[in-house]
Enzyme design. Structure first.
Site, PDB file in Angstrom:
ATOM      1  N   HIS A  19       0.653  -1.088  -0.247  1.00 37.61           N
ATOM      2  CA  HIS A  19      -0.031  -0.338   0.032  1.00 37.61           C
ATOM      3  C   HIS A  19       0.645   1.480   0.181  1.00 37.61           C
ATOM      4  O   HIS A  19       0.815   2.453  -0.124  1.00 37.61           O
ATOM      5  CB  HIS A  19      -0.876  -0.357   1.145  1.00 37.61           C
ATOM      6  N   ASN A  66      -6.853   6.404   4.807  1.00 40.38           N
ATOM      7  CA  ASN A  66      -7.777   6.347   4.907  1.00 40.38           C
ATOM      8  C   ASN A  66      -8.572   8.131   4.681  1.00 40.38           C
ATOM      9  O   ASN A  66     -10.032   8.163   4.439  1.00 40.38           O
ATOM     10  CB  ASN A  66      -9.099   6.236   5.275  1.00 40.38           C
ATOM     11  N   ASP A  91      -1.097   2.872  -4.912  1.00 35.89           N
ATOM     12  CA  ASP A  91      -0.841   1.186  -5.648  1.00 35.89           C
ATOM     13  C   ASP A  91      -2.116   0.966  -6.624  1.00 35.89           C
ATOM     14  O   ASP A  91      -3.550   1.473  -6.832  1.00 35.89           O
ATOM     15  CB  ASP A  91      -0.902   0.345  -4.452  1.00 35.89           C
ATOM     16  N   ASN A 112      -9.365   3.291  -0.432  1.00 33.20           N
ATOM     17  CA  ASN A 112      -9.757   3.970   0.294  1.00 33.20           C
ATOM     18  C   ASN A 112      -9.113   5.890   0.206  1.00 33.20           C
ATOM     19  O   ASN A 112      -9.335   6.533   1.069  1.00 33.20           O
ATOM     20  CB  ASN A 112      -9.137   3.413   2.014  1.00 33.20           C
TER      21      ASN A 112
END
Length: 191
Positions: A19, A66, A91, A112
Site C-alpha cells: 500500500h 483513509n 498502488d 480508500n
C-alpha cells in the site's frame, strides 16, 4: 506548479507495505532530483523542488490512507491549485506488478486513499496507478495491501520507482502518455 502526492501509511510498521508504493515513488523522485528535505506541513510531510522548470511540491500525507484527502485538500487550497495540478501515485491491484498507467479522473475502485481524495477535492486529479498485482480474491485484498513486499518483489519495485524518477520531467510537462511510454521503455530495456 504541480502537487505530487504519494499515498501510503506513516510509520515504520507500514514502510515496506504494498500500500506504500506511492510513498516509495515520491521518495525516489525527491531523492533523485535533490528536492528540499521533508518538513511537516498540510497534515503530512512536504518537499519542494523543480523539474524541467516546473515547481513541484511533493506531499506524503501522514493522516493514514483513509484520510489522505484531508492533506491533499489543505495543500491545494493553500496554493490555489486545480485538481488537474495534482498527481497522485498509488498502488493498483488491477495492474500486474511493475506496470504503470496514468489517467485523469475516474472513480476510486475501492481504494480508500482515492475515495478520501475524491471526497475532499473531486475526481479530476491525475492518477499514476502503480501495479502491485491482485491476491486472487476480494476477501484477501486488505491483508495483501497491508503486507510487506516479498524479497523477490524488491527488484521490480525499485526498478519502477527509479524509472519513474528518471522520467519525471514528462510529468512536469504534463505529458502523461510520454511518461508512460518512457517508463515502460526503460523497464523493458532493464528487464
Amino acid at each position: 506548479m504541480l502537487l505530487f502526492v504519494g499515498l501510503g501509511n506513516p510509520g515504520d510498521r507500514y514502510a515496506d507495505n504494498r500500500h506504500n508504493i506511492g510513498f516509495m515513488a515520491v521518495d525516489e523522485m525527491v531523492h533523485r532530483h535533490s528536492f528540499s528535505p521533508y518538513r511537516t506541513r498540510f497534515s503530512g510531510v512536504v518537499s519542494e523542488g523543480v523539474l524541467d522548470g516546473e515547481k513541484i511540491l511533493a506531499l506524503k500525507p501522514l493522516t493514514f490512507m483513509n484520510e489522505s484527502g484531508r492533506a491533499v485538500g489543505e495543500a491545494m487550497r493553500f496554493y490555489k491549485l486545480a485538481p488537474g495540478d495534482v498527481v497522485v501515485f498509488h498502488d493498483e491491484l488491477d495492474l500486474a506488478p511493475g506496470k504503470i498507467k496514468v489517467k485523469q479522473g475516474g472513480g476510486h475502485a475501492g481504494h480508500n486513499g482515492l475515495r478520501s481524495i475524491i471526497s475532499h477535492v473531486g475526481a479530476d486529479f491525475i492518477r499514476v496507478r502503480m501495479g502491485i498485482g491482485h491476491p486472487g480474491h476480494k476477501d484477501r485484498v486488505s491483508p495483501y495491501v497491508l503486507s510487506d513486499f516479498a524479497k523477490a518483489d524488491w527488484p521490480w519495485v525499485d526498478a519502477v520507482c527509479e524509472a519513474m524518477a528518471d522520467d519525471a520531467r514528462w510529468l512536469a510537462q504534463r505529458d502523461w502518455p510520454r511518461f508512460m511510454s518512457e517508463v515502460a521503455r526503460r523497464l523493458a530495456s532493464a528487464g
